[in-house]
Design a protein around this motif. Structure first.
Motif, PDB file in Angstrom:
ATOM      1  N   LEU A 193     -34.276  68.728 -80.695  1.00 55.73           N
ATOM      2  CA  LEU A 193     -32.966  68.179 -81.068  1.00 55.73           C
ATOM      3  C   LEU A 193     -32.572  66.941 -80.269  1.00 55.73           C
ATOM      4  N   PRO A 194     -32.833  66.888 -78.963  1.00 58.55           N
ATOM      5  CA  PRO A 194     -32.466  65.656 -78.257  1.00 58.55           C
ATOM      6  C   PRO A 194     -33.127  64.407 -78.867  1.00 58.55           C
ATOM      7  N   ALA A 195     -34.377  64.520 -79.268  1.00 56.22           N
ATOM      8  CA  ALA A 195     -35.067  63.375 -79.880  1.00 56.22           C
ATOM      9  C   ALA A 195     -34.476  63.056 -81.254  1.00 56.22           C
ATOM     10  N   LEU A 196     -34.149  64.079 -82.031  1.00 51.31           N
ATOM     11  CA  LEU A 196     -33.528  63.850 -83.337  1.00 51.31           C
ATOM     12  C   LEU A 196     -32.155  63.198 -83.162  1.00 51.31           C
ATOM     13  N   ASN A 197     -31.372  63.699 -82.220  1.00 53.18           N
ATOM     14  CA  ASN A 197     -30.051  63.112 -81.977  1.00 53.18           C
ATOM     15  C   ASN A 197     -30.167  61.669 -81.486  1.00 53.18           C
ATOM     16  N   ARG A 198     -31.192  61.379 -80.733  1.00 55.83           N
ATOM     17  CA  ARG A 198     -31.429  60.003 -80.280  1.00 55.83           C
ATOM     18  C   ARG A 198     -31.755  59.106 -81.478  1.00 55.83           C
ATOM     19  N   PRO A 248     -36.191  72.479 -97.386  1.00 55.92           N
ATOM     20  CA  PRO A 248     -35.988  71.195 -96.696  1.00 55.92           C
ATOM     21  C   PRO A 248     -36.624  71.182 -95.306  1.00 55.92           C
ATOM     22  N   ALA A 249     -36.892  69.990 -94.815  1.00 53.08           N
ATOM     23  CA  ALA A 249     -37.403  69.818 -93.454  1.00 53.08           C
ATOM     24  C   ALA A 249     -36.224  69.954 -92.498  1.00 53.08           C
ATOM     25  N   ILE A 250     -36.169  71.068 -91.807  1.00 55.35           N
ATOM     26  CA  ILE A 250     -35.042  71.344 -90.916  1.00 55.35           C
ATOM     27  C   ILE A 250     -35.559  71.440 -89.487  1.00 55.35           C
ATOM     28  N   PRO A 251     -34.927  70.781 -88.535  1.00 52.75           N
ATOM     29  CA  PRO A 251     -33.667  70.066 -88.633  1.00 52.75           C
ATOM     30  C   PRO A 251     -33.806  68.659 -89.197  1.00 52.75           C
ATOM     31  N   GLY A 252     -34.993  68.108 -89.185  1.00 51.09           N
ATOM     32  CA  GLY A 252     -35.214  66.778 -89.751  1.00 51.09           C
ATOM     33  C   GLY A 252     -36.708  66.570 -89.923  1.00 51.09           C
ATOM     34  N   GLU A 253     -37.066  65.648 -90.762  1.00 51.08           N
ATOM     35  CA  GLU A 253     -38.482  65.381 -91.032  1.00 51.08           C
ATOM     36  C   GLU A 253     -39.215  65.086 -89.726  1.00 51.08           C
ATOM     37  N   GLY A 254     -40.232  65.906 -89.430  1.00 53.45           N
ATOM     38  CA  GLY A 254     -41.039  65.697 -88.229  1.00 53.45           C
ATOM     39  C   GLY A 254     -40.452  66.289 -86.958  1.00 53.45           C
ATOM     40  N   PHE A 255     -39.334  67.015 -87.060  1.00 56.14           N
ATOM     41  CA  PHE A 255     -38.685  67.579 -85.873  1.00 56.14           C
ATOM     42  C   PHE A 255     -38.618  69.099 -85.942  1.00 56.14           C
TER      43      PHE A 255
END
Length: 166
Positions: free
Chosen positions: A83-88, A71-78
């Motif tokens: 993490l601050p951008a993903l959480n945003r 999987p794309a961890i922590p998120g696709e493109g991150f």
């Protein structure tokens, strides 16, 4: 609470920390749950949506791993450093959702976690590198971060949010 090292400890920590979080929520009004804090810039509802989203990401990583998919961890493109951008992005995704929907998802996701974790073997949870996508860490570490550690964090965030309210 010490960091869990076994499945039983993880389940105990999940129940205890989520129970404390639910207890904190019962004392709050809908207005308190939905008012944006000038301190955190989030409403308590946003904190709950954040937890729901991270639990769902963790479950999706686990399901992908079972299928042999990385999987794309922590998120696709991150990356983890972003993490601050993903959480945003998570905040933006959920900020306009109604409180009742967020609460339903938050509680449903916890039930899903409490159904999934007992089904995973101790070996699969706490053997480093057991799944290719976890590399040198354990699946349990991901579940701890998405559940019990996040619930403890959420209680602290709730206290911060309430300090900033009139």
């Amino acid at each position: 609470m010490p960091r869990p090292k076994t499945k039983d400890q993880l389940l105990t920590a999940m129940r205890a920390e989520h129970g404390g979080l639910e207890q904190a929520l019962t004392a709050l009004t809908p207005e308190q749950l939905t008012t944006t804090s000038p301190i955190t810039q989030w409403a308590i509802k946003d904190v709950l949506a954040h937890i729901f989203e991270w639990e769902q990401m963790c479950l999706s990583w686990y399901q992908a791993g079972l299928k042999g998919i990385t999987p794309a961890i922590p998120g696709e493109g991150f990356k983890w450093s972003q993490l601050p951008a993903l959480n945003r992005q998570i905040y933006e995704k959920h900020r306009d959702r109604p409180l009742d929907e967020v609460l339903k998802d938050f509680r449903g996701s916890y039930r899903q976690m409490m159904k999934t974790v007992p089904e995973i073997s101790e070996h699969d949870l706490f053997t480093p590198g057991r799944y290719a996508w976890t590399k040198t860490t354990t699946l349990g570490a991901y579940f701890i971060s998405a559940t019990s550690s996040h619930y403890a964090w959420a209680r602290k965030e709730i206290r911060k949010c309430l300090k900033g309210m009139p």
